[in-house]
Structure formats: structure tokens, C-alpha cells
Design an enzyme around this catalytic site. Structure first.
Site, PDB file in Angstrom:
ATOM      1  N   ASP A   7       0.999  -1.069  -0.016  1.00 13.63           N
ATOM      2  CA  ASP A   7       0.041  -0.595  -0.286  1.00 13.63           C
ATOM      3  C   ASP A   7       0.951   0.436   0.241  1.00 13.63           C
ATOM      4  OD1 ASP A   7      -2.527   1.805   0.691  1.00 13.63           O
ATOM      5  OD2 ASP A   7      -1.303   1.877   2.432  1.00 13.63           O
ATOM      6  N   PHE A   8       0.686   2.538   0.199  1.00 10.46           N
ATOM      7  CA  PHE A   8       1.130   3.590  -0.485  1.00 10.46           C
ATOM      8  C   PHE A   8       1.320   4.675   0.341  1.00 10.46           C
ATOM      9  CE2 PHE A   8       2.681   7.561  -1.791  1.00 10.46           C
ATOM     10  CZ  PHE A   8       3.581   7.365  -2.291  1.00 10.46           C
ATOM     11  N   ASP A   9      -0.275   5.712   0.605  1.00 12.48           N
ATOM     12  CA  ASP A   9      -0.827   6.188   1.722  1.00 12.48           C
ATOM     13  C   ASP A   9      -0.745   5.513   3.383  1.00 12.48           C
ATOM     14  OD1 ASP A   9      -1.117   7.969  -0.724  1.00 12.48           O
ATOM     15  OD2 ASP A   9      -2.826   8.413  -0.028  1.00 12.48           O
ATOM     16  N   ARG A  52     -14.970  13.302  -2.854  1.00 16.23           N
ATOM     17  CA  ARG A  52     -13.519  13.988  -2.690  1.00 16.23           C
ATOM     18  C   ARG A  52     -12.705  14.658  -3.545  1.00 16.23           C
ATOM     19  NH1 ARG A  52     -10.204   9.771   0.857  1.00 16.23           N
ATOM     20  NH2 ARG A  52     -11.443   8.758   0.335  1.00 16.23           N
ATOM     21  N   THR A  95      -2.603   0.980  -4.482  1.00 17.49           N
ATOM     22  CA  THR A  95      -2.817   2.401  -3.950  1.00 17.49           C
ATOM     23  C   THR A  95      -4.319   2.681  -4.572  1.00 17.49           C
ATOM     24  OG1 THR A  95      -2.545   4.201  -2.991  1.00 17.49           O
ATOM     25  CG2 THR A  95      -1.077   3.809  -4.414  1.00 17.49           C
ATOM     26  N   GLY A  96      -4.758   3.454  -3.565  1.00 23.96           N
ATOM     27  CA  GLY A  96      -6.222   3.811  -3.996  1.00 23.96           C
ATOM     28  C   GLY A  96      -6.105   5.323  -4.043  1.00 23.96           C
ATOM     29  N   LYS A 141      -7.977  -4.918  -3.884  1.00 22.87           N
ATOM     30  CA  LYS A 141      -6.603  -5.071  -3.910  1.00 22.87           C
ATOM     31  C   LYS A 141      -6.382  -6.371  -4.044  1.00 22.87           C
ATOM     32  CE  LYS A 141      -5.020  -0.407  -2.662  1.00 22.87           C
ATOM     33  NZ  LYS A 141      -3.921  -0.026  -0.953  1.00 22.87           N
ATOM     34  N   ASN A 167      -9.201  -1.211   2.918  1.00 22.21           N
ATOM     35  CA  ASN A 167      -9.269  -0.594   1.627  1.00 22.21           C
ATOM     36  C   ASN A 167      -7.500  -2.185   1.724  1.00 22.21           C
ATOM     37  OD1 ASN A 167      -6.728   0.870   2.130  1.00 22.21           O
ATOM     38  ND2 ASN A 167      -7.623   1.821   0.237  1.00 22.21           N
ATOM     39  N   ASP A 168      -6.946  -2.329   2.724  1.00 29.25           N
ATOM     40  CA  ASP A 168      -6.285  -3.401   2.122  1.00 29.25           C
ATOM     41  C   ASP A 168      -6.043  -4.986   2.866  1.00 29.25           C
ATOM     42  OD1 ASP A 168      -4.009  -1.046   1.889  1.00 29.25           O
ATOM     43  OD2 ASP A 168      -3.537  -0.762   3.583  1.00 29.25           O
TER      44      ASP A 168
END
Length: 214
Positions: A7-9, A52, A95-96, A141, A167-168
Site C-alpha cells: 500500500d502507499f498512503d 472528494r 494504492t487507492g 486489492k 481497503n488493504d
């Protein structure tokens, strides 16, 4: 070869791209309220992302690029990616978040992932359109990890997933080895190991013989 999916963020980075963009657009409070509703399960991830993105519509390309330039990776993350690739592994970022922010953050450190699966905020006439597209809005994912593993002919038991949030969970649940990076409480139980730094992550991967000893 193993397939290592990050994942990133919140994992490779402690930056939140949507927050950085919202601050530039002057809609940080509105975006925070939508994020909170999603965390309370009042909105789906997809719906929250669409809302968003709509708030970010009209942000100039220049300001958007400046926000992406503010995205950074955690200390030790670049070195860990380099070590994994030097040991012959395939590094993916799922990543989202948004691919431009991921690519710029990695470029500042002089590294590249082998694959980045991310979303995009389209730009027309020099401004964000307010739309969002990409494979990880409605998609999950676990599907992305399984598809990539199939393409690379890597068995799922030779995959590693590293993430922190809800979400991971899908990729953490299907990976051969799942590592939580400062995971949310609901995510912790799905993890084979939990770490709070890139240094500790490297040690965990050494312990599971994913990485050779430094």
C-alpha cells in the site's frame, strides 16, 4: 522470485495525497468530513473517493503538481525497495491514491516500483475535472494482487502484502505473507506480523527469508 505488494498512503508514505490536494484547493475541512464518514462505514470507499474528487474539481494543474511534489516516502522505504529488487523480487504498489503522487515521491528518492496500480485525477484545460478514474475505485486489492501474480506466474503463497487500512484487508487476507504497517485495529488480526518502521519491516522480511541478511 516473490511478488511484494505495498500500500502507499499510510504504509510506504505517511503523506495523505487527498489531504495535500484538499489543502491546496481550500476544501480540507469538507474532505475530512467525507473521510470520517467513510471510516465510520457511512459511505463506501468508492463513494467517498468520488465525492472528494468532486470537491477538488477546478484545482489548477500547477497546484495539483505542487501537492504531488509534497508527497514523501518514509525513511528507509527507498532502500528497502532497492534491497527487494536486488534480491530478485518484483515490487508492486497497489494504492487507492494517485499515480502521479506515487511516481513523484519515488523519483525524488531515485527508485521505481516494478508496477504501480493506482487511481488518477483527470486534468482538462489546466484544471482537475472533479472526476476520478482507475482500477482501485470499485476494484479491490486482492483482485489486483491475484491478477499480477498470475501474469508473473508467481504462486500466491510466494506473495507478500504490506498495508495498514481496511481497503488493504482483501490483499492481506489472500497473500502468502501479510504484514501490517502500524495497522488499524480491525486489520491487525489479518496480519502475520506487525511493524512500525521500514527498518523493522526489513528485519521481518529477513526472518521470513524474503530478504537476504543485510
Amino acid at each position: 522470485m516473490r511478488l511484494i505488494a505495498f500500500d502507499f498512503d499510510g504504509t510506504l508514505s505517511d503523506s495523505e495525497m487527498t489531504v495535500l490536494l484538499a489543502e491546496r484547493a481550500g476544501v480540507a475541512d469538507e474532505v475530512a468530513r467525507i473521510t470520517e464518514r467513510a471510516m465510520n462505514d457511512e459511505l463506501s470507499y468508492a463513494e467517498s473517493l468520488y465525492r472528494r474528487a468532486e470537491l477538488l474539481g477546478g484545482l489548477s494543474e500547477e497546484d495539483a503538481m505542487a501537492a504531488y511534489d509534497d508527497v514523501t516516502v518514509r525513511p528507509g522505504a527507498a532502500r528497502l525497495i532497492e534491497r527487494l529488487q536486488a534480491d530478485g523480487h518484483y515490487v508492486a504498489i497497489l494504492t487507492g491514491g494517485f499515480e502521479r503522487g506515487v511516481e513523484r515521491a519515488l523519483a525524488k528518492e531515485g527508485v521505481e516500483a516494478d508496477t504501480v496500480v493506482a487511481n488518477r485525477l483527470p486534468i482538462e484545460d489546466g484544471t482537475l475535472t472533479g472526476n476520478v478514474d482507475g482500477p482501485l475505485i470499485e476494484g479491490t486489492k486482492d483482485d489486483a494482487l491475484e491478477e499480477l501474480a498470475a501474469e508473473l506466474d508467481v504462486p500466491m503463497d510466494l506473495t507478500v502484502a504490506v498495508g495498514d487500512g481496511a481497503n488493504d484487508l482483501p490483499m492481506l487476507e489472500v497473500a502468502g505473507l501479510s504484514v501490517g504497517f502500524m495497522p488499524k485495529p480491525a486489520v491487525r488480526s489479518a496480519c502475520d506480523a506487525v511493524v512500525a518502521s521500514m527498518f523493522r519491516l526489513g528485519k521481518v522480511l529477513e526472518g521470513y527469508r524474503v530478504l537476504s541478511r543485510a
